[in-house]
Design an enzyme around this catalytic site. Structure first.
Site, PDB file in Angstrom:
ATOM      1  N   TYR A 281      -3.572   9.086   3.012  1.00  0.00           N
ATOM      2  CA  TYR A 281      -3.396   7.632   2.985  1.00  0.00           C
ATOM      3  C   TYR A 281      -4.414   6.974   2.057  1.00  0.00           C
ATOM      4  O   TYR A 281      -5.022   5.942   2.403  1.00  0.00           O
ATOM      5  CB  TYR A 281      -3.513   7.032   4.388  1.00  0.00           C
ATOM      6  CG  TYR A 281      -2.499   7.518   5.410  1.00  0.00           C
ATOM      7  CD1 TYR A 281      -1.361   8.232   5.040  1.00  0.00           C
ATOM      8  CD2 TYR A 281      -2.678   7.245   6.768  1.00  0.00           C
ATOM      9  CE1 TYR A 281      -0.453   8.674   5.982  1.00  0.00           C
ATOM     10  CE2 TYR A 281      -1.762   7.680   7.711  1.00  0.00           C
ATOM     11  CZ  TYR A 281      -0.641   8.399   7.315  1.00  0.00           C
ATOM     12  OH  TYR A 281       0.263   8.831   8.260  1.00  0.00           O
TER      13      TYR A 281
HETATM   14  P1  NAP Z   1       6.427   1.213  10.888  1.00  0.00           P
HETATM   15  O1  NAP Z   1       5.320   1.104  11.852  1.00  0.00           O
HETATM   16  O2  NAP Z   1       7.790   1.552  11.360  1.00  0.00           O
HETATM   17  O3  NAP Z   1       6.568  -0.140  10.044  1.00  0.00           O
HETATM   18  C1  NAP Z   1       5.510  -0.744   9.403  1.00  0.00           C
HETATM   19  C2  NAP Z   1       6.060  -1.955   8.670  1.00  0.00           C
HETATM   20  O4  NAP Z   1       6.545  -2.883   9.632  1.00  0.00           O
HETATM   21  C3  NAP Z   1       5.006  -2.649   7.835  1.00  0.00           C
HETATM   22  O5  NAP Z   1       5.512  -2.927   6.562  1.00  0.00           O
HETATM   23  C4  NAP Z   1       4.698  -3.933   8.606  1.00  0.00           C
HETATM   24  O6  NAP Z   1       4.464  -5.020   7.727  1.00  0.00           O
HETATM   25  C5  NAP Z   1       5.986  -4.168   9.384  1.00  0.00           C
HETATM   26  N1  NAP Z   1       5.708  -4.802  10.688  1.00  0.00           N
HETATM   27  C6  NAP Z   1       4.891  -4.353  11.690  1.00  0.00           C
HETATM   28  N2  NAP Z   1       4.918  -5.196  12.745  1.00  0.00           N
HETATM   29  C7  NAP Z   1       5.760  -6.215  12.400  1.00  0.00           C
HETATM   30  C8  NAP Z   1       6.189  -7.402  13.067  1.00  0.00           C
HETATM   31  N3  NAP Z   1       5.778  -7.704  14.314  1.00  0.00           N
HETATM   32  N4  NAP Z   1       7.060  -8.220  12.417  1.00  0.00           N
HETATM   33  C9  NAP Z   1       7.494  -7.916  11.180  1.00  0.00           C
HETATM   34  N5  NAP Z   1       7.119  -6.808  10.487  1.00  0.00           N
HETATM   35  C10 NAP Z   1       6.262  -5.958  11.095  1.00  0.00           C
HETATM   36  O7  NAP Z   1       6.140   2.274   9.714  1.00  0.00           O
HETATM   37  P2  NAP Z   1       4.971   3.190   9.159  1.00  0.00           P
HETATM   38  O8  NAP Z   1       3.782   2.386   8.748  1.00  0.00           O
HETATM   39  O9  NAP Z   1       5.652   4.024   8.132  1.00  0.00           O
HETATM   40  O10 NAP Z   1       4.608   4.114  10.369  1.00  0.00           O
HETATM   41  C11 NAP Z   1       3.620   3.774  11.302  1.00  0.00           C
HETATM   42  C12 NAP Z   1       2.427   4.699  11.216  1.00  0.00           C
HETATM   43  O11 NAP Z   1       2.818   6.036  11.542  1.00  0.00           O
HETATM   44  C13 NAP Z   1       1.802   4.818   9.820  1.00  0.00           C
HETATM   45  O12 NAP Z   1       0.963   3.726   9.507  1.00  0.00           O
HETATM   46  C14 NAP Z   1       1.075   6.111   9.966  1.00  0.00           C
HETATM   47  O13 NAP Z   1      -0.149   5.917  10.664  1.00  0.00           O
HETATM   48  C15 NAP Z   1       2.048   6.942  10.793  1.00  0.00           C
HETATM   49  N6  NAP Z   1       2.950   7.751   9.924  1.00  0.00           N
HETATM   50  C16 NAP Z   1       2.749   9.050   9.823  1.00  0.00           C
HETATM   51  C17 NAP Z   1       3.552   9.800   9.007  1.00  0.00           C
HETATM   52  C18 NAP Z   1       3.318  11.274   8.933  1.00  0.00           C
HETATM   53  O14 NAP Z   1       2.406  11.772   9.518  1.00  0.00           O
HETATM   54  N7  NAP Z   1       4.101  12.014   8.231  1.00  0.00           N
HETATM   55  C19 NAP Z   1       4.580   9.258   8.285  1.00  0.00           C
HETATM   56  C20 NAP Z   1       4.778   7.935   8.414  1.00  0.00           C
HETATM   57  C21 NAP Z   1       3.961   7.211   9.231  1.00  0.00           C
HETATM   58  P3  NAP Z   1       3.120  -5.919   7.896  1.00  0.00           P
HETATM   59  O15 NAP Z   1       1.985  -5.083   7.398  1.00  0.00           O
HETATM   60  O16 NAP Z   1       3.432  -7.096   7.057  1.00  0.00           O
HETATM   61  O17 NAP Z   1       3.025  -6.245   9.353  1.00  0.00           O
END
Ligand code: NAP
Length: 255
Positions: A64
């Site tokens: 990251y």
């Molecule tokens: P997610 O949590 O499904 O979505 C994040 C997105 O949703 C961001 O763009 C955020 O924008 C938006 N968001 C969050 N809360 C919101 C709300 N209340 N209203 C509107 N928009 C909202 O996706 P992700 O970041 O891909 O996954 C979450 C975490 O899982 C990652 O940060 C990481 O730590 C982990 N992850 C791990 C892997 C892996 O290990 N392979 C892969 C993917 C993810 P804003 O910033 O504008 O709120």
């Protein structure tokens, strides 16, 4: 906020964790909108907001970008207040992901994470899978390496962020926690969550909002109704969004 045990590890985490991709990496991500990395001041405000909301779990990774390094700086003097989950096995350099799950690379990655996070232990270490989980688990003696690291006191618990059902099931058999995807558009890994529930192992949910492509509140409610979920790792750099997500979690608590 409610806390839950990560399997039988003795580690307790809030039912919402903070995902930190957007603290350190802009390239090669799949969010709907472009974004700026938060400034140090904004990062400190986000962490203060998370702390106030009684979130104690932070999920990061060497892949990251500057996320680990920035967290290490921001958490100086406050390390004990947080459960830190980081990863090993993926490197993201010049816009390209490379994977290496050999024991030496994992050990070196753990040492580097300890330095970047300015700590002498990692609460949770997840293998950052490339999806070839059969080969990671069977050929690369990955879990034996992580067990040695736990015995040395550098880790408290370990698991894998998986992409396949078979990999998730093997992780549940051999480790403490699996990080899997669950959202209204992706239910293929439910079997892993049910198995973890049965075996009393931990489950972290990633991409609960399909990386921002699904409505947050509805998706969060959907994920929280699944038995066996330990914590939902929500990715956000917006304190208002974090508060909204926690409000949904609190209303779920009362159900
Ligand atoms: P997610 O949590 O499904 O979505 C994040 C997105 O949703 C961001 O763009 C955020 O924008 C938006 N968001 C969050 N809360 C919101 C709300 N209340 N209203 C509107 N928009 C909202 O996706 P992700 O970041 O891909 O996954 C979450 C975490 O899982 C990652 O940060 C990481 O730590 C982990 N992850 C791990 C892997 C892996 O290990 N392979 C892969 C993917 C993810 P804003 O910033 O504008 O709120």
């Amino acid at each position: 906020m409610q806390k839950r045990h990560v399997g039988k590890t003795g580690i307790e985490v809030s039912i919402i964790g903070l995902g930190t991709v957007k603290l350190g990496r802009q390239q090669g991500v799949h969010y709907p909108d472009a974004f700026e990395l938060p400034s140090d001041k904004e990062l400190n405000q986000l962490l203060a907001c998370a702390f106030e909301l009684e979130i104690n779990l932070l999920d990061t990774a060497p892949a990251y970008g500057t996320s680990e390094e920035r967290l290490g700086k921001a958490l100086r003097g406050k390390r004990q207040e947080w459960i830190i989950s980081t990863k090993a096995g993926e490197e993201f350099v010049n816009g390209v992901s490379r994977f290496d799950f050999s024991p030496l690379t994992i050990k070196q990655s753990v040492e580097r994470s300890l330095k970047r996070l300015q700590t002498d232990y990692l609460d949770i270490l997840l293998i950052h899978s490339n999806g070839n989980e059969d080969s990671i688990v069977m050929e690369d003696v990955v879990f034996e390496t992580l067990e040695r690291l736990r015995e040395s006191g550098k880790l408290r618990a370990y698991g894998m962020s998986t992409k396949t059902v078979a990999g998730g099931l093997q992780t549940i058999d051999r480790a403490d926690v699996a990080m899997v995807t669950l959202n209204p558009n992706h239910t293929a890994e439910r079997e892993v969550i049910a198995y973890a529930h049965q075996k009393q192992k931990g489950i972290f949910i990633k991409k609960a909002f399909a990386s921002g492509h699904l409505p947050a509140a509805d998706s969060l409610r959907f994920v929280f109704t699944e038995p066996g979920v330990t914590s939902v790792i929500v990715g956000t750099i917006n304190p208002a969004h974090l508060k909204q997500n926690v409000a949904v979690a609190l209303s779920h608590d009362k159900l």
